[in-house]
Design an enzyme around this catalytic site. Structure first.
Site, mmCIF file in Angstrom:
data_model
loop_
_atom_site.group_PDB
_atom_site.id
_atom_site.type_symbol
_atom_site.label_atom_id
_atom_site.label_comp_id
_atom_site.label_asym_id
_atom_site.label_seq_id
_atom_site.Cartn_x
_atom_site.Cartn_y
_atom_site.Cartn_z
ATOM 1 N N TRP A 247 27.695 19.465 -8.034
ATOM 2 C CA TRP A 247 28.429 18.996 -9.204
ATOM 3 C C TRP A 247 27.680 17.875 -9.913
ATOM 4 O O TRP A 247 27.738 17.763 -11.143
ATOM 5 C CB TRP A 247 29.818 18.501 -8.774
ATOM 6 C CG TRP A 247 30.595 17.866 -9.884
ATOM 7 C CD1 TRP A 247 31.294 18.495 -10.879
ATOM 8 C CD2 TRP A 247 30.755 16.455 -10.128
ATOM 9 N NE1 TRP A 247 31.880 17.569 -11.714
ATOM 10 C CE2 TRP A 247 31.569 16.309 -11.277
ATOM 11 C CE3 TRP A 247 30.304 15.313 -9.483
ATOM 12 C CZ2 TRP A 247 31.927 15.065 -11.791
ATOM 13 C CZ3 TRP A 247 30.655 14.071 -9.988
ATOM 14 C CH2 TRP A 247 31.457 13.964 -11.124
ATOM 15 N N HIS A 248 26.928 17.057 -9.161
ATOM 16 C CA HIS A 248 26.226 15.929 -9.766
ATOM 17 C C HIS A 248 25.101 16.375 -10.700
ATOM 18 O O HIS A 248 24.755 15.634 -11.630
ATOM 19 C CB HIS A 248 25.657 15.014 -8.677
ATOM 20 C CG HIS A 248 26.654 14.031 -8.151
ATOM 21 N ND1 HIS A 248 27.569 14.352 -7.168
ATOM 22 C CD2 HIS A 248 26.892 12.729 -8.477
ATOM 23 C CE1 HIS A 248 28.320 13.291 -6.910
ATOM 24 N NE2 HIS A 248 27.931 12.304 -7.672
ATOM 25 N N GLY A 249 24.523 17.529 -10.457
ATOM 26 C CA GLY A 249 23.443 17.966 -11.323
ATOM 27 C C GLY A 249 22.849 19.291 -10.878
ATOM 28 O O GLY A 249 22.984 19.691 -9.724
#
Length: 305
Positions: A247-249
């Site tokens: 989800w962060h990247g």
């Protein structure tokens, strides 16, 4: 009802999957020998945060934990701008009642408190985070260019980045809390001195608190949580943190960071089980080592992040 839930979640995940991960998917397929062509997809602003909030709202409606709200209230909840870019991730039960109960006669107090909190966040970002960034960025840039980094330089850069990321992220969160407070809206706390944590479990109760809460309520528990024994609990922890990392990247370094923290949590829970069985109690030196080991583990993982 269940099919509407599946449809709603699928549409949300499909949109974020295309906008955030399409280029990542094509690059990885091409690395295996394919020749797919996809123009660079421009990422819509704050898509990660409002996607999480929309999915949480859908699940809460499905579980009958809240009643549907009018469309304008729902839109205000999803697009409330102060926290949309960098969090905290808010929950409908925290926000929608506040929108209905705002009182004009209390507004000046909210503005005064909001300006104070915003100023603290701005100081963290501009003075502390940007101030320490000059010591972190050159080390990572040099490493990317293939320059030989000494042991001391590497650890100095990693420590500097660890401080930079905390002051940067917590500063943004404080600014969001401050801006929202100027409107008379109280946002949840998102950081609580995470580098003081004595273990990784406590770290995730202090770092990006609203993300930890979301992953627990909408990933870890639906996967089974700790209801099926230790092995399934560890599996669910790893899967949840891998999801959190992705989800962060869109990059394998984020996935590795999430998997590393998942492994940390598994080891931490296993150690707690051993402590309970053998009645192990840590003394002052043991607690110091616990704090030190936790901090070093966080620094190592952030190097990949």
């Amino acid at each position: 009802r269940k099919w509407f839930l599946i449809l709603g979640i699928s549409v949300n995940l499909g949109l974020i999957g295309f906008f955030k991960y399409a280029n990542f998917f094509v690059d990885n397929v091409n690395a295996l020998g394919a020749n797919l062509i996809l123009e660079t997809v421009i990422l819509p602003l704050a898509i990660s945060f409002f996607t999480f909030q929309q999915i949480a709202y859908l699940v809460d409606i499905y579980r009958r934990e809240t009643e549907p709200h009018c469309f304008s209230e729902y839109c205000l909840f999803v697009t409330f701008f102060p926290q949309l870019i960098a969090g905290p991730i808010v929950h409908q039960k925290e926000m929608l009642p506040q929108f209905r109960q705002m009182k004009v006669n209390e507004h000046m107090d909210h503005i005064a408190i909001g300006i104070m909190i915003f100023s603290m966040g701005l100081f963290k970002k501009v003075v502390l985070a940007d101030g320490v960034a000059v010591h972190a960025t050159p080390v990572f840039v040099a490493a990317e260019q293939g320059v030989q980094i000494t042991l001391l330089e590497g650890w100095a850069g990693a420590l500097a980045y660890t401080l930079q990321l905390y002051f940067d992220f917590s500063g943004y969160s404080d600014m969001a809390v401050g801006i929202a407070r100027m409107f008379g809206v109280i946002l949840p706390i998102n950081f609580y001195s995470p580098y003081r944590a004595k273990n990784i479990i406590e770290f995730w109760r202090r770092w990006h608190i609203t993300l930890s809460r979301f992953l627990r309520d909408y990933c870890y528990i639906p996967l089974g949580g700790n209801r099926q024994g230790a092995v399934y609990r560890y599996r669910n922890l790893l899967l949840t943190m891998l999801i959190g990392g992705l989800w962060h990247g869109a990059g394998w370094t984020f996935v590795f960071w999430g998997g590393l923290h998942g492994l940390y949590l598994v080891v931490n829970h296993a150690w707690h089980a051993v402590q309970r069985v053998w009645s192990i109690r840590l003394g002052v030196f043991g607690r110091f080592l616990s704090y030190l080991l936790t901090f070093v583990a966080v620094v190592v993982a952030l190097g990949f992040f």
